[in-house]
Design a protein around this motif. Structure first.
Motif, PDB file in Angstrom:
ATOM      1  N   LYS A  96       0.812  -1.215   0.000  1.00  0.00           N
ATOM      2  CA  LYS A  96       0.000   0.000   0.000  1.00  0.00           C
ATOM      3  C   LYS A  96       0.847   1.266   0.000  1.00  0.00           C
ATOM      4  CE  LYS A  96      -2.246   1.123   3.684  1.00  0.00           C
ATOM      5  NZ  LYS A  96      -3.232   1.087   4.772  1.00  0.00           N
ATOM      6  N   TYR A  97       2.145   1.157   0.358  1.00  0.00           N
ATOM      7  CA  TYR A  97       3.023   2.325   0.408  1.00  0.00           C
ATOM      8  C   TYR A  97       4.169   2.272  -0.598  1.00  0.00           C
ATOM      9  CZ  TYR A  97       0.747   3.211   4.916  1.00  0.00           C
ATOM     10  OH  TYR A  97      -0.170   3.463   5.893  1.00  0.00           O
ATOM     11  N   LYS A  98       4.603   1.099  -0.961  1.00  0.00           N
ATOM     12  CA  LYS A  98       5.832   0.937  -1.741  1.00  0.00           C
ATOM     13  C   LYS A  98       5.798   1.721  -3.043  1.00  0.00           C
ATOM     14  CE  LYS A  98       8.812  -2.602  -3.783  1.00  0.00           C
ATOM     15  NZ  LYS A  98       8.993  -4.062  -4.008  1.00  0.00           N
ATOM     16  N   GLU A  99       4.736   1.569  -3.809  1.00  0.00           N
ATOM     17  CA  GLU A  99       4.658   2.221  -5.116  1.00  0.00           C
ATOM     18  C   GLU A  99       4.655   3.738  -4.988  1.00  0.00           C
ATOM     19  OE1 GLU A  99       1.692   2.422  -9.026  1.00  0.00           O
ATOM     20  OE2 GLU A  99       1.354   0.917  -7.455  1.00  0.00           O
ATOM     21  N   ASP A 100       3.904   4.256  -4.012  1.00  0.00           N
ATOM     22  CA  ASP A 100       3.838   5.709  -3.829  1.00  0.00           C
ATOM     23  C   ASP A 100       5.197   6.281  -3.444  1.00  0.00           C
ATOM     24  OD1 ASP A 100       1.190   5.960  -4.477  1.00  0.00           O
ATOM     25  OD2 ASP A 100       0.476   5.734  -2.424  1.00  0.00           O
ATOM     26  N   ILE A 101       5.964   5.559  -2.598  1.00  0.00           N
ATOM     27  CA  ILE A 101       7.285   6.041  -2.212  1.00  0.00           C
ATOM     28  C   ILE A 101       8.221   6.045  -3.411  1.00  0.00           C
ATOM     29  CG2 ILE A 101       9.345   5.497  -0.836  1.00  0.00           C
ATOM     30  CD1 ILE A 101       7.540   4.549   1.378  1.00  0.00           C
ATOM     31  N   GLU A 102       8.205   4.985  -4.161  1.00  0.00           N
ATOM     32  CA  GLU A 102       9.102   4.876  -5.314  1.00  0.00           C
ATOM     33  C   GLU A 102       8.808   5.938  -6.365  1.00  0.00           C
ATOM     34  OE1 GLU A 102       8.544   0.883  -6.574  1.00  0.00           O
ATOM     35  OE2 GLU A 102       9.936   0.034  -5.084  1.00  0.00           O
ATOM     36  N   GLN A 103       7.525   6.301  -6.518  1.00  0.00           N
ATOM     37  CA  GLN A 103       7.150   7.302  -7.520  1.00  0.00           C
ATOM     38  C   GLN A 103       7.163   8.724  -6.972  1.00  0.00           C
ATOM     39  OE1 GLN A 103       3.384   6.136  -9.194  1.00  0.00           O
ATOM     40  NE2 GLN A 103       4.177   4.219 -10.048  1.00  0.00           N
ATOM     41  N   GLY A 104       7.540   8.886  -5.688  1.00  0.00           N
ATOM     42  CA  GLY A 104       7.612  10.221  -5.090  1.00  0.00           C
ATOM     43  C   GLY A 104       6.267  10.832  -4.772  1.00  0.00           C
ATOM     44  N   HIS A 105       5.219   9.994  -4.607  1.00  0.00           N
ATOM     45  CA  HIS A 105       3.878  10.502  -4.327  1.00  0.00           C
ATOM     46  C   HIS A 105       3.576  10.567  -2.833  1.00  0.00           C
ATOM     47  CE1 HIS A 105       2.602   8.967  -8.573  1.00  0.00           C
ATOM     48  NE2 HIS A 105       3.264  10.106  -8.610  1.00  0.00           N
ATOM     49  N   LEU A 106       4.499  10.076  -2.009  1.00  0.00           N
ATOM     50  CA  LEU A 106       4.251  10.038  -0.574  1.00  0.00           C
ATOM     51  C   LEU A 106       5.166  11.036   0.110  1.00  0.00           C
ATOM     52  CD1 LEU A 106       2.305   8.363   1.148  1.00  0.00           C
ATOM     53  CD2 LEU A 106       4.186   6.837   1.696  1.00  0.00           C
ATOM     54  N   ASN A 107       4.577  11.990   0.807  1.00  0.00           N
ATOM     55  CA  ASN A 107       5.348  13.040   1.473  1.00  0.00           C
ATOM     56  C   ASN A 107       5.431  12.785   2.972  1.00  0.00           C
ATOM     57  OD1 ASN A 107       5.691  14.424  -0.955  1.00  0.00           O
ATOM     58  ND2 ASN A 107       3.748  15.498  -0.712  1.00  0.00           N
ATOM     59  N   PHE A 108       6.464  13.346   3.586  1.00  0.00           N
ATOM     60  CA  PHE A 108       6.714  13.113   5.006  1.00  0.00           C
ATOM     61  C   PHE A 108       6.911  14.426   5.744  1.00  0.00           C
ATOM     62  CE2 PHE A 108       7.792   9.227   2.899  1.00  0.00           C
ATOM     63  CZ  PHE A 108       7.482   8.217   3.792  1.00  0.00           C
ATOM     64  N   THR A 109       6.429  14.465   6.975  1.00  0.00           N
ATOM     65  CA  THR A 109       6.794  15.572   7.857  1.00  0.00           C
ATOM     66  C   THR A 109       8.293  15.453   8.109  1.00  0.00           C
ATOM     67  OG1 THR A 109       4.626  15.528   8.922  1.00  0.00           O
ATOM     68  CG2 THR A 109       6.408  16.636  10.099  1.00  0.00           C
ATOM     69  N   THR A 110       9.025  16.512   7.818  1.00  0.00           N
ATOM     70  CA  THR A 110      10.486  16.463   7.880  1.00  0.00           C
ATOM     71  C   THR A 110      11.000  17.562   8.794  1.00  0.00           C
ATOM     72  OG1 THR A 110      10.563  15.629   5.605  1.00  0.00           O
ATOM     73  CG2 THR A 110      12.604  16.516   6.530  1.00  0.00           C
ATOM     74  N   LEU A 111      11.860  17.166   9.733  1.00  0.00           N
ATOM     75  CA  LEU A 111      12.456  18.123  10.654  1.00  0.00           C
ATOM     76  C   LEU A 111      13.975  18.071  10.530  1.00  0.00           C
ATOM     77  CD1 LEU A 111       9.976  16.533  12.618  1.00  0.00           C
ATOM     78  CD2 LEU A 111      10.236  18.834  13.530  1.00  0.00           C
ATOM     79  N   PHE A 112      14.583  19.255  10.628  1.00  0.00           N
ATOM     80  CA  PHE A 112      16.037  19.365  10.569  1.00  0.00           C
ATOM     81  C   PHE A 112      16.556  19.891  11.902  1.00  0.00           C
ATOM     82  CE2 PHE A 112      15.096  19.953   5.946  1.00  0.00           C
ATOM     83  CZ  PHE A 112      15.779  18.824   5.495  1.00  0.00           C
TER      84      PHE A 112
END
Length: 788
Positions: free
Chosen positions: A211-227
């Motif tokens: 359910k997640y693999k394809e979206d991650i590989e195609q760049g369709h899944l975004n993440f909350t990102t902290l630096f």
């Protein structure tokens, strides 16, 4: 000497029971109110500050501008964070996480009866517990999320699934058939954390899930990102570095930019209304405290004549002014400490109900934290200083000769100041009453405004991709349930979000970003939406990819002709009809442009990833029975995802939580303010009646009636209350007019609000004064004149 001061203060407290009770009760109530607001505001402002590196942690978000329309997206792509760390100076470390949007069914495979629907499931990078300062009770910070099948659970979750046994190494089943092994137990996240969790899974596990693999590989899944930035790093320079590394302009009309927001600002920043109103609450607390202090100062100056001979004798005996002032400071400190202790216990008693009323959760660790206890100590010291300052200065200033000769003037008794205090108290009370009325009326307007949508008796039922594959059969079965009169469907629940689409403006090169809703053919009629220009084709024929419906605001926004039917947007989407404007979002804002795509096929592929079923409930339907039927039909096709539902009118009302919270606080503390003001007036009326008892006795002997004496004693106070109303009403009108400017749609401030506030205040004042006036007027004049 201090011991003597305390003895004198205690004797005075016991001797003057009425004044002592009024002062102590009023101060304790106001201090309890202040403490509650200090706890609430302190909690709201303390979010995420407990992390060791909180001041250097920033959340990255993307800002995309289409023409003149900026859109803020609080996420980055999966690969952006590692690329940024490797190429941008100043970035020390990064962390990505994603909260699972839908509830997840979690099962203890060793005991399948322990199966619960969970809503706090996160995927995170393996350095989660090294990046943040959450307390890891069991497990190694650097290893608990190292393996794809590992999982960290909170302490409350460990108790829930494993009771008192050790959960480490035990299996849990999530997402239907995925097995994870518990590798760590974290302390429950504190209530002032913007990141809440019960389950943390490694991001690496997402790559092995379909359910997640394809979206991650195609760049369709975004993440909350902290630096985590170096202490010397400039966030603006890091933003520029991110843009240069992988975010340059995407086109002539599309610009991309990266922004860094401090971690400590995220909580209030997510809710602009809460951020706007958080500064009002300390002001309310301060006003409540000032009212109680005014009561204390007013009664102290009123009783100054009874202490004047004491002060005169002490000065004749050689006591310096400083020593006398010191004595009255100790007296005030005694009153204040007693009030503070009572107020503290009142605060602890009321705080669960208070926070429940506001819809917030504050844990005991924060309430009894050193920072909060120190804040309360500072409040105590401030109250002691303010309560004692004026009475000590006034009473220590009496001239001994004038006092002992009985020449103490009325001005020294503080008559003018007591009048000011009375006006101030009732002015604040009237202003708060008016504000509370206006806020409640505005919230009522929200709930009953004609938004162009029929929100009543509509249930929204979100569903996942598993049920979506059988949606046609599911919708048909739901429609056949008793009490369900109509059904419809869409991608997203109304008032809980929408998609966006870039549109080329007609007769212009400007790119416009428009909200979109994807719905089925029954949505328009079910929601009671009205046509401005009805479709010329049957709505059934509109269910193709090239068809679109727009609202009137979109016609103006896109510079279309008055009748745009059959025109095309972007040269691709043909306009089939125009709906009258309706509120598809909060009433804080004016209705914006909107595009609606209608899909007719119940098995259309947009349902394969889930959506929402809308079900209209008929009148006189047994709601619990209907919901049980919905749940049974839902679980027939999906027994993994938990059954959830929302009533549309409840979702609409939830958009105004900040205003509702503000109105509740004003309502509660308006009652406090009015009670304190009435108590102060009660004390002054008691003292005035006592001070004028001989005058009243003479008047009665000379033939004055009870009505004459009652009018004599009441009119001066009522004049002050009326004056307070006249002063406070324009200020309250101005303040509320400014507040209402926050809303595109607002309820008018009717004249009856001011009349009702005036009548309520006058009634309270008349009852308070009238009791003492009638009692004094009815007293036997012989008793009053016996000492003459």
């Amino acid at each position: 000497m201090i011991k003597n001061y305390l003895k004198i203060a205690w004797r005075g407290l016991v001797r003057s029971k009425v004044y002592s009770t009024i002062n102590i009760v009023g101060l304790s109530m106001s201090l309890a109110a202040c403490m509650l607001i200090v706890l609430y505001v302190g909690h709201e402002l303390s979010y995420d500050k407990f992390h060791d590196d909180a001041s250097n942690i920033y959340q990255a978000e993307t800002k995309i501008t289409f023409g003149k329309d900026p859109i803020h997206i609080p996420y980055l792509d999966y690969s952006d964070a590692p690329e940024g760390k490797g190429s941008v100076a100043g970035i020390q470390e990064y962390l990505r996480y994603q909260k699972v949007s839908e509830n997840v069914m979690v099962t203890n495979t060793e005991n399948p009866s322990l199966k619960f629907s969970e809503d706090k499931v996160l995927f995170a990078d393996p350095n989660f517990f090294e990046f943040f300062s959450f307390n890891l009770i069991k497990g190694n910070k650097g290893e608990v999320l190292a393996n794809p099948n590992s999982i960290v659970i909170s302490e409350r979750t460990a108790t829930k699934y494993f009771a008192d046994s050790d959960p480490i190494g035990r299996p849990l089943q999530l997402f239907g058939d995925e097995i994870f092994t518990v590798t760590g137990v974290s302390a429950d996240p504190p209530s002032n954390s913007s990141i809440g969790f019960d389950f943390i899974l490694p991001i690496s596990s997402m790559l092995g899930m379909e359910k997640y693999k394809e979206d991650i590989e195609q760049g369709h899944l975004n993440f909350t990102t902290l630096f985590l930035l170096d202490e010397s790093a400039d966030p603006k320079m890091v933003e520029a570095g991110l843009l240069n590394s992988f975010g340059k302009n995407a086109g002539d009309d599309v610009q991309k930019k990266y922004l860094l927001r401090p971690l400590q600002s995220l909580h209030l920043g997510e809710d602009w209304a809460k951020n706007k109103y958080i500064g009002i609450f300390p002001l309310v607390a301060l006003l409540i405290l000032i009212l109680a202090l005014v009561n204390y100062a007013s009664l102290s100056t009123a009783r100054s004549t009874t202490r004047s001979k004491e002060v005169g004798v002490r000065k004749v005996m050689g006591a310096p002014r400083r020593a006398i002032a010191q004595q009255f400071y100790f007296e005030s400190a005694l009153y204040t400490i007693i009030s503070f202790v009572l107020g503290y216990f009142l605060c602890l008693t009321l705080q669960p109900k208070f926070f429940e009323l506001l819809g917030v959760q504050v844990d005991n660790a924060f309430i009894f934290s050193p920072e909060m206890l120190m804040s309360l100590v500072l409040l105590l010291l401030l109250t002691i200083f303010l309560a004692a300052a004026y009475p000590a200065i006034l009473l220590s200033s009496f001239k001994p000769i004038a006092v002992l000769q009985g020449k103490l003037s009325k001005q020294q008794g503080g008559i003018a100041l007591r009048k000011f205090f009375t006006v101030f108290q009732f002015g604040i009370s009237v202003a708060l009453i008016i504000c509370a009325f206006v806020m409640d009326r505005q919230l009522d307007y929200f709930r009953h405004a004609d938004t162009g949508v029929n929100r009543e008796n509509i249930v929204m039922l979100p569903f996942s991709e598993k049920l979506g594959k059988h949606f046609g059969a599911f919708q048909e079965e739901v429609g056949s349930l008793p009490g369900i009169v109509e059904t419809s469907s869409g991608i997203l629940p109304l008032y809980k979000g929408h998609n966006m689409m870039g549109v080329q403006s007609d007769n212009s090169d400007e790119m416009i970003f428009l909200p979109t809703l994807t719905i089925n053919k029954d949505f328009v009629s079910m929601m009671g939406l009205s046509w401005a220009i009805p479709p010329k084709d049957s709505i059934i024929k509109m269910g193709d990819r090239s068809a679109v419906i727009i609202n009137q605001a979109a016609v103006a926004r896109l510079n279309l002709e008055e009748d745009p039917v059959h025109q095309k947007i972007n040269g691709q989407y043909e306009i089939k009809g125009v709906l009258k404007d309706f509120n598809y979002s909060s009433l804080h804002h004016k209705i914006g442009a909107l595009c609606l795509f209608i899909k007719n096929d119940p098995s259309y592929k947009w349902l394969e990833k889930g959506g929402v079923l809308y079900a209209k409930v008929g009148p006189k339907t047994n709601i619990p029975t209907m919901l049980d039927g919905l749940k049974a039909k839902y679980q027939k096709y999906d027994n993994e995802q938990p059954f959830e539902y929302y009533f549309l009118d409840d979702v609409f009302d939830s958009q105004y939580k900040a205003e509702d919270r503000l109105a509740k606080i004003f309502g509660v503390f308006t009652g406090f303010a009015m009670l304190i003001a009435v108590m102060g007036l009660f004390g002054l009326a008691t003292f005035t009646a006592l001070q004028r008892r001989k005058e009243i006795g003479i008047r009665k002997v000379l033939g004055a009636s009870v009505e004459n004496v009652t009018t004599l004693l009441s009119k001066d106070f009522l004049k002050l209350v009326l004056f307070a109303i006249c002063l406070a009403s324009p200020f309250a009108y101005w303040f509320m007019d400014k507040w209402l400017e926050n809303f595109a749609y607002r309820a008018p401030m009717s004249w009856w609000i001011f009349v009702l506030a005036t009548l309520g205040t006058l009634s309270a004042a008349i009852l308070t004064i009238g009791y003492h006036a009638i009692r004094a007027a009815s007293a036997n004049p012989i008793k009053s004149l016996r000492t003459e």
